[in-house]
Enzyme design. Structure first.
Site, PDB file in Angstrom:
ATOM      1  N   CYS A 113       0.832  -1.203   0.000  1.00  0.00           N
ATOM      2  CA  CYS A 113       0.000   0.000   0.000  1.00  0.00           C
ATOM      3  C   CYS A 113       0.871   1.259   0.000  1.00  0.00           C
ATOM      4  O   CYS A 113       1.468   1.595  -1.015  1.00  0.00           O
ATOM      5  CB  CYS A 113      -0.998  -0.036   1.155  1.00  0.00           C
ATOM      6  SG  CYS A 113      -2.359   1.152   0.968  1.00  0.00           S
ATOM      7  N   HIS A 207      -3.639  -5.065   0.734  1.00  0.00           N
ATOM      8  CA  HIS A 207      -3.093  -5.437   2.042  1.00  0.00           C
ATOM      9  C   HIS A 207      -3.089  -6.960   2.200  1.00  0.00           C
ATOM     10  O   HIS A 207      -4.012  -7.535   2.786  1.00  0.00           O
ATOM     11  CB  HIS A 207      -3.914  -4.796   3.162  1.00  0.00           C
ATOM     12  CG  HIS A 207      -3.650  -3.344   3.331  1.00  0.00           C
ATOM     13  ND1 HIS A 207      -2.658  -2.862   4.174  1.00  0.00           N
ATOM     14  CD2 HIS A 207      -4.209  -2.265   2.750  1.00  0.00           C
ATOM     15  CE1 HIS A 207      -2.636  -1.536   4.106  1.00  0.00           C
ATOM     16  NE2 HIS A 207      -3.565  -1.152   3.241  1.00  0.00           N
ATOM     17  N   GLU A 209      -1.595  -8.751   4.191  1.00  0.00           N
ATOM     18  CA  GLU A 209      -1.606  -9.158   5.603  1.00  0.00           C
ATOM     19  C   GLU A 209      -3.024  -9.308   6.150  1.00  0.00           C
ATOM     20  O   GLU A 209      -3.231  -9.949   7.196  1.00  0.00           O
ATOM     21  CB  GLU A 209      -0.793  -8.175   6.456  1.00  0.00           C
ATOM     22  CG  GLU A 209      -1.485  -6.882   6.838  1.00  0.00           C
ATOM     23  CD  GLU A 209      -1.523  -5.843   5.718  1.00  0.00           C
ATOM     24  OE1 GLU A 209      -2.062  -4.748   5.969  1.00  0.00           O
ATOM     25  OE2 GLU A 209      -1.019  -6.119   4.615  1.00  0.00           O
TER      26      GLU A 209
END
Length: 227
Positions: A113, A207, A209
């Site tokens: 990002c 993202h 994660e």
């Protein structure tokens, strides 16, 4: 076999926990969990003096530049849009120095990002300061599809159209020197960028994660082990 050491950049912000309310180096736990699940060891890298960046990177097997605040527009020669968030100057200076050190040393690099945007800015690119449709609601991670560009490193990791976790209102505009787009959103937004081989430098606008797909991070960890 020794696991690769993956440095992950952090916020530096006021935080509250237990009886404490004080400045803290912060990183959502999903980042180290993703590194660990992908076979790496995670090390937090809070903002420091930019002059220390090369020495820090020399001790790492790979670098992850995490998400966070908007990059200050002065870094790419633009005036701030009213919708651009307040600057995080210590992070900008530190993380740009880390990116430059990683690129200079050939250390594998993943920008997530904000990290993708910093990679672009570090190589002379610019950013779109606001776009709609990539934030579901304030504080809510949304999802949308990204399509890989055939023949790219990203496509070698994730060859199919994929739904990814997303939360951003800025994006790549003019690409930095040597960078190529490696994935797009359905609206044409550049969603991944990379440098050509032999460098291993990849940026993703979403993202990873916040999802279950380990392939991008596993690609970084594999590159780190090989380096």
């Amino acid at each position: 076999m020794t696991k690769p050491l993956i440095g992950v950049t952090t916020y530096l912000d006021q935080a509250r926990w237990g009886v404490w309310n004080m400045p803290a180096a912060l990183l959502p736990a999903q980042y180290p969990r993703l590194v660990q699940a992908s076979g790496g060891l995670a090390a937090m890298l809070p903002p420091d003096e930019p002059s220390a960046a090369a020495r820090v990177v020399a001790r790492l097997d790979a670098l992850v530049v995490a998400g966070g605040a908007d990059v200050e527009p002065v870094r790419y020669g633009a005036a701030p849009d009213p919708r651009t968030g307040p600057p995080a100057r210590a992070r900008d200076a530190w993380e740009l120095a880390l990116v430059e050190a990683a690129l200079s040393s050939g250390t594998p690099l993943l920008g997530i990002c904000r990290g993708m945007q910093l990679l672009n800015v570090a190589l002379g690119g610019t950013l779109i300061q606001h776009l709609d449709g990539h934030v579901e609601a304030v504080g809510v991670i949304g999802r949308h599809a990204v399509k890989p560009v055939p023949g790219t490193r990203y496509a070698s990791l994730v060859p199919e159209l994929t739904s990814v976790p997303t939360y951003h209102h800025q994006a790549v505009d003019r690409l930095g020197e040597g960078l190529a787009p490696s994935a797009y959103a359905e609206d044409g937004t550049v969603e991944a960028i990379e440098l050509a081989e032999p460098a291993w430098a990849l940026g993703v606008q979403w993202h990873p994660e916040m999802g279950e797909d380990l392939r991008v991070m596993r690609g970084l960890v594999t590159a780190a082990a090989g380096a």
